[in-house]
Write a protein that holds these residues in place. Structure first.
Motif, PDB file in Angstrom:
ATOM      1  N   ALA A   1      41.440  35.752  34.436  1.00  0.00           N
ATOM      2  CA  ALA A   1      42.046  35.464  35.733  1.00  0.00           C
ATOM      3  C   ALA A   1      41.871  36.658  36.669  1.00  0.00           C
ATOM      4  O   ALA A   1      42.005  37.804  36.268  1.00  0.00           O
ATOM      5  CB  ALA A   1      43.516  35.145  35.565  1.00  0.00           C
ATOM      6  N   GLN A   2      41.581  36.349  37.909  1.00  0.00           N
ATOM      7  CA  GLN A   2      41.388  37.411  38.880  1.00  0.00           C
ATOM      8  C   GLN A   2      42.754  37.867  39.399  1.00  0.00           C
ATOM      9  O   GLN A   2      43.707  37.074  39.435  1.00  0.00           O
ATOM     10  CB  GLN A   2      40.518  36.901  40.018  1.00  0.00           C
ATOM     11  N   PRO A   3      42.843  39.094  39.796  1.00  0.00           N
ATOM     12  CA  PRO A   3      44.135  39.589  40.304  1.00  0.00           C
ATOM     13  C   PRO A   3      44.513  38.858  41.591  1.00  0.00           C
ATOM     14  O   PRO A   3      43.665  38.485  42.390  1.00  0.00           O
ATOM     15  CB  PRO A   3      43.879  41.081  40.545  1.00  0.00           C
ATOM     16  N   ARG A   4      45.805  38.653  41.765  1.00  0.00           N
ATOM     17  CA  ARG A   4      46.305  37.951  42.947  1.00  0.00           C
ATOM     18  C   ARG A   4      46.231  38.862  44.157  1.00  0.00           C
ATOM     19  O   ARG A   4      46.494  40.055  44.062  1.00  0.00           O
ATOM     20  CB  ARG A   4      47.734  37.510  42.701  1.00  0.00           C
ATOM     21  N   PRO A   5      45.886  38.282  45.292  1.00  0.00           N
ATOM     22  CA  PRO A   5      45.839  39.119  46.501  1.00  0.00           C
ATOM     23  C   PRO A   5      47.246  39.530  46.918  1.00  0.00           C
ATOM     24  O   PRO A   5      48.226  38.858  46.593  1.00  0.00           O
ATOM     25  CB  PRO A   5      45.202  38.192  47.543  1.00  0.00           C
ATOM     26  N   PRO A   6      47.351  40.617  47.643  1.00  0.00           N
ATOM     27  CA  PRO A   6      48.699  41.046  48.070  1.00  0.00           C
ATOM     28  C   PRO A   6      49.306  40.035  49.041  1.00  0.00           C
ATOM     29  O   PRO A   6      48.621  39.456  49.877  1.00  0.00           O
ATOM     30  CB  PRO A   6      48.438  42.393  48.766  1.00  0.00           C
TER      31      PRO A   6
ATOM     32  N   ALA B   1      50.621  37.153  48.073  1.00  0.00           N
ATOM     33  CA  ALA B   1      50.509  35.787  47.559  1.00  0.00           C
ATOM     34  C   ALA B   1      51.890  35.221  47.238  1.00  0.00           C
ATOM     35  O   ALA B   1      52.149  34.038  47.462  1.00  0.00           O
ATOM     36  CB  ALA B   1      49.615  35.749  46.326  1.00  0.00           C
ATOM     37  N   ASP B   2      52.767  36.047  46.717  1.00  0.00           N
ATOM     38  CA  ASP B   2      54.119  35.573  46.392  1.00  0.00           C
ATOM     39  C   ASP B   2      54.854  35.140  47.661  1.00  0.00           C
ATOM     40  O   ASP B   2      55.550  34.126  47.675  1.00  0.00           O
ATOM     41  CB  ASP B   2      54.910  36.671  45.677  1.00  0.00           C
TER      42      ASP B   2
ATOM     43  N   THR C   1      53.481  34.080  50.444  1.00  0.00           N
ATOM     44  CA  THR C   1      52.860  32.853  50.943  1.00  0.00           C
ATOM     45  C   THR C   1      53.352  31.640  50.152  1.00  0.00           C
ATOM     46  O   THR C   1      53.674  30.595  50.727  1.00  0.00           O
ATOM     47  CB  THR C   1      51.324  32.961  50.845  1.00  0.00           C
ATOM     48  N   GLU C   2      53.409  31.801  48.829  1.00  0.00           N
ATOM     49  CA  GLU C   2      53.907  30.697  47.993  1.00  0.00           C
ATOM     50  C   GLU C   2      55.334  30.330  48.362  1.00  0.00           C
ATOM     51  O   GLU C   2      55.686  29.155  48.467  1.00  0.00           O
ATOM     52  CB  GLU C   2      53.858  31.090  46.511  1.00  0.00           C
TER      53      GLU C   2
END
Length: 120
Positions: free
Chosen positions: A22-27, A29-30, A32-33
């Motif tokens: 899995a690729q690291p989540r962009p800054p 992202a939490d 935005t979710e």
């Protein structure tokens, strides 16, 4: 006695994921979710069902069911009438003379010789 093949089957190793890690989540992202979740929750909370929705849907269903039954009844009646007309037409096409089976010129079969009967 059991026999086991020493050669392992292809693709049966302990790690069969066949995908990249899995690729690291962009800054952010939490955040935005969370914002999307809140927006969808607010949108879903604002939806009000139509009070007559069930009655309307049931009425349409019953109307379609009546129409389907009516069409089926008419179709069965047409097929039955057509089969009756074809049968009558075929019977009407029969020749007027009695045919080859019996024409009345000969004596009945019972008048001729018959096989001897065994007496009890």
């Amino acid at each position: 006695m059991t026999h086991r093949d020493a050669t392992p089957s292809r693709g049966t190793g302990p790690d069969r994921t066949d995908h990249e890690p899995a690729q690291p989540r962009p800054p952010g992202a939490d955040r935005t979710e969370r914002e999307l979740r809140d927006a969808l929750r607010a949108l879903a909370g604002g939806v009000q069902p139509d009070p007559d929705a069930y009655r309307t849907a049931r009425g349409e269903w019953l109307r379609r069911e009546r129409r389907r039954r009516l069409v089926l009844t008419v179709l069965v009646a047409v097929v039955f009438a057509l089969a009756t007309l074809i049968g009558l037409w075929v019977l009407n096409q029969a020749p007027a003379n009695p045919g080859v089976i019996f024409n009345g010129d000969r004596a009945a079969a019972a008048d001729g010789p018959s096989l001897p009967r065994r007496l009890p």
